[in-house]
Structures are given as C-alpha cells and as structure tokens.
Design an enzyme around this catalytic site. Structure first.
Site, short mmCIF file in Angstrom:
data_model
loop_
_atom_site.label_atom_id
_atom_site.label_comp_id
_atom_site.label_asym_id
_atom_site.label_seq_id
_atom_site.Cartn_x
_atom_site.Cartn_y
_atom_site.Cartn_z
N ARG A 140 53.84 87.14 38.55
CA ARG A 140 54.65 87.61 39.67
C ARG A 140 55.41 88.90 39.34
O ARG A 140 55.80 89.64 40.24
CB ARG A 140 55.66 86.54 40.06
N LYS A 166 67.31 63.35 42.36
CA LYS A 166 66.08 63.49 41.60
C LYS A 166 65.92 62.27 40.67
O LYS A 166 66.86 61.87 40.00
CB LYS A 166 66.13 64.78 40.78
N GLU A 209 61.21 85.87 38.59
CA GLU A 209 60.58 86.55 37.47
C GLU A 209 60.69 88.08 37.55
O GLU A 209 60.89 88.75 36.54
CB GLU A 209 59.10 86.15 37.38
#
Length: 625
Positions: free
Chosen positions: A395, A285, A367
């Site tokens: 969610r 990354k 979540e």
C-alpha cells in the site's frame, strides 16, 4: 454438541422467524462451531467471537440473497459463512481446496466483495450502491467495518465522498476498541468520547437491573419503557453529535453489539433512511471464550491449539529474532526509532515499545503515513525501522519511491511475512516484494536465510547502509537447525557464499529461506550421480553479479531459486546482470508464476508451485537430460 439450528435451515426467512431465545441459542452454537474449528485449523478467533450477535441480528434484517454485505478485512465473517450455506464445508476452513478465511466471490454468491486487507469496505460498498442506483435497483448495501480499520485513510476518502454524494447505504461500525492491538489516534479518542458521553449501554443495564428488583411494578415499568422505545424506534439511538454527522452521515449509537433486540431495531430502522447511515455498535472481542476475552491480541490470529489449555507461548521465529535484534541495536544507538502500522505484536515491536516507549510510534493502519513519516524522521537525523508485513507494505509503494527513495533517506524496512504465509491465502502472501523493491531507485534489499543471517542483515542495514534498505524475512521459524556463522562481520553479507559444492554439472543460486529446498535438492541429485553446487545470496539488490559470475565459471546450467514471483524478481535480475558480464550459459528461473496461491500449508504451497526440493531436483534432472 448437537446443533438445533446451525446446519439446518438458515434462509433469510428462517432467521427472521426465530424468537429472541432461539437467536441466543443460535449464537451459542455459532461460538461452539467457530471455537472447535479454529482450535483445529487455526484462524481469526477473537474478532469472530465478538461479531456473532452482530451477524445474527444483521441476517435477521437483511436478505443475504438480495442485499449486499461487505466485510472490512473479513476476519470477522466466520458466522456469516456458517449462516450462508457453508456449514457443511466449514471444517475445510483455511485448508487446501477448502473455504477461505476471508470473503471470496468465487466461493459464494453471498460474498459481495473479496477482502483481506483493511479499510476497503466503505469504498467497495459505495461502488456497489452507485451501480445499484444506475441500474434502478432497490437492494440494501451494508459495510461492516471495525474501529481499527477507520485508522486507514482509504476509509476516510470513502466517507468524505459518501457524505457529499448522500448515496444510500449503511455502515455498521463494529467498535471493540481494537484492531489487532489497541487502537491509537484521534479517532479512537473520539469514539471513546461517544461511548462515555452517551452512557447508553451501562445506563440501560443499570436501570433495568434496578427496575427488576421492584418486582411486578418494575416489570411493568420496563414494558412501558420498551413500548415507548419501540414507538420512537430508531430515533432513540441518536444520542450524541459526532464527527460522522459533520461529514454528512446519519450517525446512530452507540448500541450494545450483543443485544440482538436493539441491533435488529437499529438495522431495521436504518433501511428506511434515504441516505448514508452509520450505526455505531459496541462489541467485546473474544466474547464467549474467556482466554480470548482477557487477551484478545493473543487470540486475533492463531494456529491450532487446545481449547482447555488455550494458546501457548510462541516458539522462536524470524519475528522474535528480529524483535530481539532491533531492541539490542537500539540499546546501543539512541537514534534508532521503531514504527508500526497497528501491528506492534505481530511484527515483534512490543519489546521495543516496552523498553523505549518514547522512541516507538504506532501510526495505526496507515502504511502510507508510516513510510512518509519515517522518511521525515530520517532526514532529521534518526534511523527509523519500519516493521510492516510484506503484503501490507504494498500500500505504501508510492510513498517508498517518492518520499523515501528519491531522497535516499536512510529508512530501514523490516519486511515480515515475505514469501508464502500458508493458510491466510493469497491476500497475505509476500510474493511481490522482491519485484516491487527491485524497481526502486537507491533501495538496498537483503534476504536472510536463517536467524544468524537476519541478525547480521539488520545490523548491516542500520550501521552500513546510507540510504533506504529492506530486510525481507518469512513467517514462521528457521528451517536450519544449526545457525552457522556464515560471516565474520556484517559487511560480508554483500558476498555470495557456497552452501554446498559437489561438482560442476549445474549450479543453483538461491536467496532467502527457500535455500533449504536448494540444499535438499542438491543432496537428492547427488544420490543420483548428478553433482552440482549451491550458491546462496543474501544481498539481492544491488546483486553481487561479478562475484556470482566468478563462482559460476565452467558451469553450463544455472538455476535461480526464490520464494516470490518470477516477473521482476531475483532470478530475472540475476540473469540480466550475468549477461551484461558476458555469461553465456543457460539460466532457468524457479519462482512463482501466479501470485494467487490459495490457502494451504506453506509446505503445500511450495509443492504446488514446484518449489519444494523434490520438484526442483526433478526439474533440474529433466533439464540436464
């Protein structure tokens, strides 16, 4: 820099025809364009820099005009946008009327699915693949998903179905050991074992380095090994048995995600397999920009910044105020625990984690699990503070109702990014939370207008409320320069208060940060001889209707104001409750009528929806005329 390839012919044929050296040059150009654009416009940086070679290799194998490529979340799709016809518009990235920071079908025929939230790509790609098979077509379907997104349950539901059905499609697992923060959980450990057990990439580099030192003989051995490798082609990548094999997928990897030759061979081989394939790719990354390589979390999503200096430390914000407040409360109450859904830094819980590591729980991008787990802690005597962005918390709607509200569990929901979020666009706005929270039994909802209000709201939520309680606050900093001590103690948060009072021609009743626009509108109308009052409400569920009713005595025109959708929101609840008390005056609701508000600055979004002070003043004046 002048680009030799980027902005020129990037058709599938042109990309396939590039030499290895030319592909490397194209990658340098992509990184340069991404860095310069994001440093100006803001956006997702580290994830895009890490996926450059992966994208070039993928588009050197798959025909983006025919094949369907679905990016999970989509915050790694900038290279894809640049190579699929959007180079000339890339400077408009995340700007008003510009291109989105995420894949959008409406933006390009080469975007296969609208994304913005995590863990959806395998399900979406599988749906596209099944439709392809029903239509008797033959194109490839590819899902590009990060290892962080595999902490979300939806991805496993799709993998379970895929392994059972044996639908032909390809999953590219972009493994950079991170989503936004460091990944957590059993899958992360499993992928670590795969990386370590194969030793493929490190062994390959070590061996090549040793053979090159042998000169002519070594170079000959390298060519011979590569020839054998080409002969076995894709099968050589099948290194270590994995959980994906057990689930019915053909697993290959791990493969160096910055070695385009290896990637192209792997992708090309996967096309010939008549079934589900998962290719495990290792990337770094932030690759190509050292500050992002060293601190990828800080460079996940950034505002505009100086490339030479890098991202500077963030100024005070609602998130940092929440961070300080929850840590301070936890210092006084050992029963307070904090829960994150893979957003420790984003929600400001990193300070809490450092101070109380045993009382901090990062559940990954899950979540639903976060909420139900927190409710389990609540019924066991703890006070969980669950910090999740407003749009992500959607969610867990069912879990909030069934596993928390029905039992009246004392769970504190710290809902960040309420209201407009700006340039991330409609998938990330927190415009629905008042509406969906209003539908929940036993739920208390607080909407602070500034930092002082937020601190007291959190204290009230922890110490005064007995059941589930939500504190919703916006992205960014407070618009109020002076933080007025509105209340003597936290319990007074339940009372509405006058933010401004010039007369009785009209009244504005507002909640949250947008009350600043009401204050300004009040001043604008005062200058035109129209005198009204502004009532600010922090407790919006249960709404203090009787107190507001009393403050509206003699007022003929009432205007409610909220940074959220009108349907089911604050204004509708206010009007309904006032009518129950016999209020007969007119109530006009100011809010958002359509939650699909595209990327632009927060100020532009307010104006676009008629919620800026000038628009509010004009609407009130028109109503009173």
């Amino acid at each position: 820099m002048d680009y030799k390839f980027l902005g020129k012919d990037t058709s599938p044929e042109a990309l396939k025809a590039l030499s290895p050296k030319e592909r490397e040059e194209l990658c340098l150009e992509l990184r340069d364009k991404i860095l310069n654009t994001i440093s100006s416009n803001g956006g997702h940086l580290a994830s895009n820099l890490g996926a450059v070679e992966l994208t070039v290799a993928m588009l050197s194998v798959f025909d983006y005009r025919q094949d369907k490529i679905v990016f999970d979340v989509g915050h790694q799709a900038y290279s894809y946008k640049l190579l699929t016809g959007r180079f000339d518009r890339f400077n408009t990235l995340r700007q008003k009327n510009g291109i989105s920071g995420f894949p959008r079908i409406s933006e390009s025929p080469y975007d296969a699915f609208d994304t913005g939230h995590s863990s959806t790509s395998i399900s979406a790609a599988m749906g596209i693949a099944r439709a392809r098979d029903l239509d008797g077509k033959k194109f490839n379907v590819v899902s590009v998903i990060g290892d962080g997104a595999l902490t979300g349950g939806l991805a496993y539901e799709a993998i379970n179905d895929l392994g059972h059905s044996k639908t032909k499609m390809i999953i590219i697992l972009n493994d950079n050991e991170m989503s936004i923060d460091k990944n957590v959980g059993g899958l992360s450990k499993h992928l670590s074992k795969l990386r370590i057990s194969s030793g493929y990439i490190s062994a390959k580099k070590t061996t090549e380095s040793f053979l090159r030192k042998l000169g002519f003989v070594g170079r000959g051995l390298i060519k011979m090994i590569l020839a054998i490798k080409d002969f076995f082609r894709f099968l050589l990548y099948r290194k270590t048995p994995s959980m994906f094999d057990d689930l019915g997928l053909n697993y290959y990897g791990p493969i160096d995600g910055h070695d385009m030759g290896a990637l192209i061979k792997a992708f090309d081989g996967a096309k010939d397999i008549n079934g589900p394939v998962i290719i495990h790719v290792l990337t770094k990354k932030g690759k190509g920009y050292k500050p992002a390589e060293d601190n990828p979390s800080d460079y996940h999503g950034v505002g505009s910044f100086d490339l030479e200096k890098g991202v500077v430390s963030k100024k005070n914000s609602y998130t940092t105020v929440f961070s300080d407040a929850v840590t301070e409360l936890a210092s006084k109450n050992s029963k307070i625990v904090a829960v994150s859904a893979a957003m420790t830094l984003g929600t400001g819980l990193d300070s809490f984690q450092l101070k109380f590591p045993s009382r901090f729980f990062d559940c990954g991008i899950a979540e639903e699990h976060c909420v139900t787990m927190a409710s389990g802690m609540a019924v066991s005597g703890f006070v969980p503070v669950v910090a999740i962005y407003s749009s992500f918390l959607q969610r867990a709607y069912d879990e909030m109702i069934s596993d928390c509200c029905f039992m009246n569990s004392h769970v504190v929901f710290a809902i960040d990014r309420a209201g407009f979020v700006g340039n991330d666009g409609h998938t990330h706005h927190g415009l629905l939370d008042i509406s969906y929270l209003n539908s929940m039994v036993n739920m208390t909802v607080l909407s602070p207008r500034d930092y002082t209000d937020l601190r007291r709201c959190l204290s009230y939520a922890v110490e005064n409320v007995k059941g589930p309680v939500a504190v919703r606050y916006p992205r960014g900093s407070s618009p109020f320069e002076a933080q007025c001590p509105l209340y003597q103690d936290a319990s007074e948060l339940t009372l509405p208060h006058l933010s401004g009072n010039y007369g009785s021609d009209f009244a504005i009743v507002s909640t949250g940060r947008i009350s600043e626009e009401a204050d300004k509108a009040l001043e604008l109308l005062k200058d035109q001889g129209i005198l009204g009052k502004h009532i600010n409400v922090t407790l919006i569920k249960p709404i203090p209707a009787k107190e507001i009713f009393d403050m509206l005595s003699g007022i003929k025109y009432v205007f409610s104001l909220e940074e959220g959708i009108i349907s089911g929101g604050f204004g509708e609840a206010l009007e309904r409750e006032l009518q129950k008390l016999g209020f007969e005056s007119d109530v006009t609701v100011f809010g958002v009528t359509n939650s699909i508000v595209r990327a632009m600055s927060q100020k532009e979004q307010l104006k676009h929806c008629g919620l800026d002070s000038e628009s509010i003043a004009a609407s009130i004046k028109s109503k009173l005329s």
